[in-house]
Design a protein around this motif. Structure first.
Motif, PDB file in Angstrom:
ATOM      1  N   GLN A 245       0.843  -1.190   0.000  1.00  0.00           N
ATOM      2  CA  GLN A 245       0.000   0.000   0.000  1.00  0.00           C
ATOM      3  C   GLN A 245       0.879   1.241   0.000  1.00  0.00           C
ATOM      4  OE1 GLN A 245      -3.539  -0.277   2.831  1.00  0.00           O
ATOM      5  NE2 GLN A 245      -2.161  -1.787   3.735  1.00  0.00           N
ATOM      6  N   ASP A 247       1.776   4.688   1.508  1.00  0.00           N
ATOM      7  CA  ASP A 247       1.620   5.205   2.865  1.00  0.00           C
ATOM      8  C   ASP A 247       0.957   6.575   2.814  1.00  0.00           C
ATOM      9  OD1 ASP A 247       1.766   5.472   5.580  1.00  0.00           O
ATOM     10  OD2 ASP A 247       3.847   6.159   5.601  1.00  0.00           O
ATOM     11  N   ARG A 251      -4.768   5.584   5.205  1.00  0.00           N
ATOM     12  CA  ARG A 251      -4.617   4.131   5.258  1.00  0.00           C
ATOM     13  C   ARG A 251      -5.068   3.563   6.594  1.00  0.00           C
ATOM     14  NH1 ARG A 251      -0.673   0.296   6.845  1.00  0.00           N
ATOM     15  NH2 ARG A 251       0.473   1.956   7.897  1.00  0.00           N
ATOM     16  N   ARG A 252      -4.803   4.267   7.672  1.00  0.00           N
ATOM     17  CA  ARG A 252      -5.147   3.775   9.006  1.00  0.00           C
ATOM     18  C   ARG A 252      -6.568   4.140   9.422  1.00  0.00           C
ATOM     19  NH1 ARG A 252      -1.106   2.509  12.861  1.00  0.00           N
ATOM     20  NH2 ARG A 252      -2.393   3.503  14.456  1.00  0.00           N
ATOM     21  N   GLU A 411     -11.426   6.409  -1.201  1.00  0.00           N
ATOM     22  CA  GLU A 411     -10.111   6.063  -0.660  1.00  0.00           C
ATOM     23  C   GLU A 411     -10.215   5.467   0.739  1.00  0.00           C
ATOM     24  OE1 GLU A 411      -9.646   9.172  -3.734  1.00  0.00           O
ATOM     25  OE2 GLU A 411     -10.896   8.923  -1.954  1.00  0.00           O
ATOM     26  N   GLN A 412     -11.325   5.723   1.429  1.00  0.00           N
ATOM     27  CA  GLN A 412     -11.520   5.200   2.775  1.00  0.00           C
ATOM     28  C   GLN A 412     -12.561   4.091   2.816  1.00  0.00           C
ATOM     29  OE1 GLN A 412     -11.844   9.434   4.473  1.00  0.00           O
ATOM     30  NE2 GLN A 412     -10.925   8.315   6.177  1.00  0.00           N
ATOM     31  N   LEU A 431      -9.400  -0.117  -1.109  1.00  0.00           N
ATOM     32  CA  LEU A 431      -8.599  -1.317  -0.873  1.00  0.00           C
ATOM     33  C   LEU A 431      -9.513  -2.524  -0.970  1.00  0.00           C
ATOM     34  CD1 LEU A 431      -5.880  -2.602  -0.048  1.00  0.00           C
ATOM     35  CD2 LEU A 431      -6.643  -2.446   2.333  1.00  0.00           C
ATOM     36  N   PHE A 461      -4.407  -2.380   8.274  1.00  0.00           N
ATOM     37  CA  PHE A 461      -4.522  -0.942   8.506  1.00  0.00           C
ATOM     38  C   PHE A 461      -3.344  -0.394   9.301  1.00  0.00           C
ATOM     39  CE2 PHE A 461      -9.336  -1.906   8.642  1.00  0.00           C
ATOM     40  CZ  PHE A 461      -9.366  -1.998   7.260  1.00  0.00           C
TER      41      PHE A 461
END
Length: 473
Positions: A245, A247, A251-252, A411-412, A431, A461
């Motif tokens: 992925q 960064d 992402r988290r 994206e989320q 993702l 994540f």
């Protein structure tokens, strides 16, 4: 003239013992002659020794290589090692962060035990008289098409059985060499990396590696790198999954996670459970085979299978609740996502009675599946589907509708599934994760997990095991 005695010469001043301290001499260095060549005089040496206590040396015992339980040998490291670098710092003005995250997860679903003993030699004894028979694989053939022009490439030797069923330092070193072999952007700095063990630091099964800068996208894009033969070979050698992925801050922090139901949230296929309960397994298997051969699409095959349920009791879905087995880690995963404020959804190509029941049990926010018609007078299934079928296109559209309704950027959004009818949903999300999926799905998905607990999704994540336990606690 009388001779007069000369006056007595005054005694030469001297420092008393109470005045010849090291501090006193240091405070009155102007009265001392300068030292040449930076060497100390004998007075300085003597004065320095006055404050030093000389103790007799302790008895020395020669170390013969065998530690003593009373006085084991100790190695004391008093030095500090610190490298000043700016790998993970705020990028310089006019530039942006360029870091690649690789999450390496050991496949605990099928671990390979470490070989600790060499098996006995079971090679058969050589034949006393040599045989002139030609081995079958070397026999001549009549047709050229049957002749193997080139042997297939050998499968890489599994290395985890040599170094342990975890992510060993040699495994990480091998992956570092792999990434370092890829060309970097022209003019970029040398590759730097750091790692975090997300579970057990001594024998980790989940490690997160950070690389900077990323490989040159002109040579290989991130999507192509995920499908690169070097990555697949590394995964086979070390029995791991590699999730790559970029960064980013998002992402988290996922905000919507969408799941397939059959073989994802639960371990079974609902249509197979129904077929087994009414005795039509052979017919359902035949329709499934036709669909896999490309003779039927999902919607057509689903209608064919639903027709087999005609005449069955509408209570069959209630009866199946007792045999539904959620995938390991699902309940904890949903609990953790809800605590993070993440919306969840399940899209099933099965039937809404079981899908809605499972969503209520787990606390999932949205549930969509197919509705099968039942005769209100007899409560028997008619074998007809009401409304649109939840196929691949419908799953993708439902995900987009929920994201728009909740004002969540794609994206989320995370999509998890195992079948080909999940690929459109997975590709449209930020993702897409293939969970113990078919080979084609694993090849096309952005990430793949082949473990035994769906809770591993939280490690993708970037959460450590300690953080995961906090979320599910």
């Amino acid at each position: 003239m009388a001779e007069t005695d000369s006056p007595a010469r005054a005694a030469r001043p001297s420092f008393g013992s109470n005045m010849r301290s090291r501090s006193y001499l240091q405070e009155h260095q102007q009265y001392r002659p300068p030292q040449q060549d930076g060497h100390q005089g004998i007075d300085s040496i003597v004065e320095g020794m006055q404050s030093t206590k000389i103790e007799p040396s302790k008895s020395f015992t020669k170390y013969n290589g065998v530690p003593s339980p009373k006085s084991p040998p100790k190695i004391i490291d008093s030095g500090l090692s610190h490298t000043l670098s700016h790998t993970n710092c705020q990028p310089a003005p006019g530039t942006h962060s360029d870091r690649l995250i690789a999450t390496i997860i050991y496949k605990t679903r099928a671990p390979r035990a470490k070989i600790t003993e060499i098996p006995p030699d079971r090679t058969p004894s050589p034949v006393t008289s040599p045989s002139r028979a030609i081995p079958p694989n070397l026999a001549p053939v009549r047709t050229l098409s049957n002749f193997p022009l080139e042997p297939p490439p050998p499968d890489p030797e599994p290395l985890d059985h040599l170094y342990g069923s975890y992510i060993s330092p040699l495994c990480l070193t091998s992956f570092l060499h792999l990434i370092n072999s890829l060309p970097a952007r022209q003019g970029s700095e040398i590759l730097t990396s750091s790692h975090r063990c997300l579970d057990n630091p001594e024998h980790p099964s989940i490690v997160e590696l950070t690389f900077s800068p990323s490989p040159d996208p002109a040579y290989v894009t991130l999507d192509d790198l995920r499908k690169h033969e070097l990555i697949y070979r590394f995964e086979r050698e070390w029995n791991v999954d590699v999730i790559l992925q970029q960064d980013t801050v998002l992402r988290r922090y996922p905000r919507l996670v969408c799941f397939d139901m059959d073989s994802t949230l639960i371990e079974q296929e609902v249509i197979d459970l129904i077929a087994a309960s009414i005795g039509v397994e052979a017919e359902v298997s035949a329709i499934t085979a036709r669909a896999m051969n490309g003779e039927l699409d999902f919607s057509s095959s689903f209608k064919e299978r639903v027709k087999l349920l005609k005449g069955s009791s509408g209570d069959i879905f209630t009866q199946l609740r007792t045999v539904i087995k959620p995938t390991k880690g699902v309940a904890d995963l949903i609990r953790a996502l809800k605590r993070m404020g993440v919306k969840t959804a399940v899209f099933s190509g099965g039937f809404i009675p079981l899908t809605q029941w499972l969503a209520d049990q787990l606390g999932i926010d949205y549930a969509y599946a197919n509705t099968i018609e039942a005769d209100p007078a007899t409560n028997l299934l008619t074998g007809e589907v009401i409304g649109a079928i939840v196929n691949a296109e419908r799953k993708r559209d439902l995900m987009l509708e929920i994201a728009a309704k909740e004002k969540i950027p794609l994206e989320q959004v995370v999509a998890v599934g195992d079948g080909a009818n999940d690929l459109l949903m997975m590709n449209a999300s930020g993702l897409g994760v293939a969970w113990n999926a078919k080979p084609l799905v694993q090849m096309e998905a952005k990430a793949r997990l082949n473990g035994d607990s769906l809770l591993e999704l939280l490690h993708v994540f970037g959460f450590t095991e300690e953080e995961v336990q906090t979320l599910i606690g």
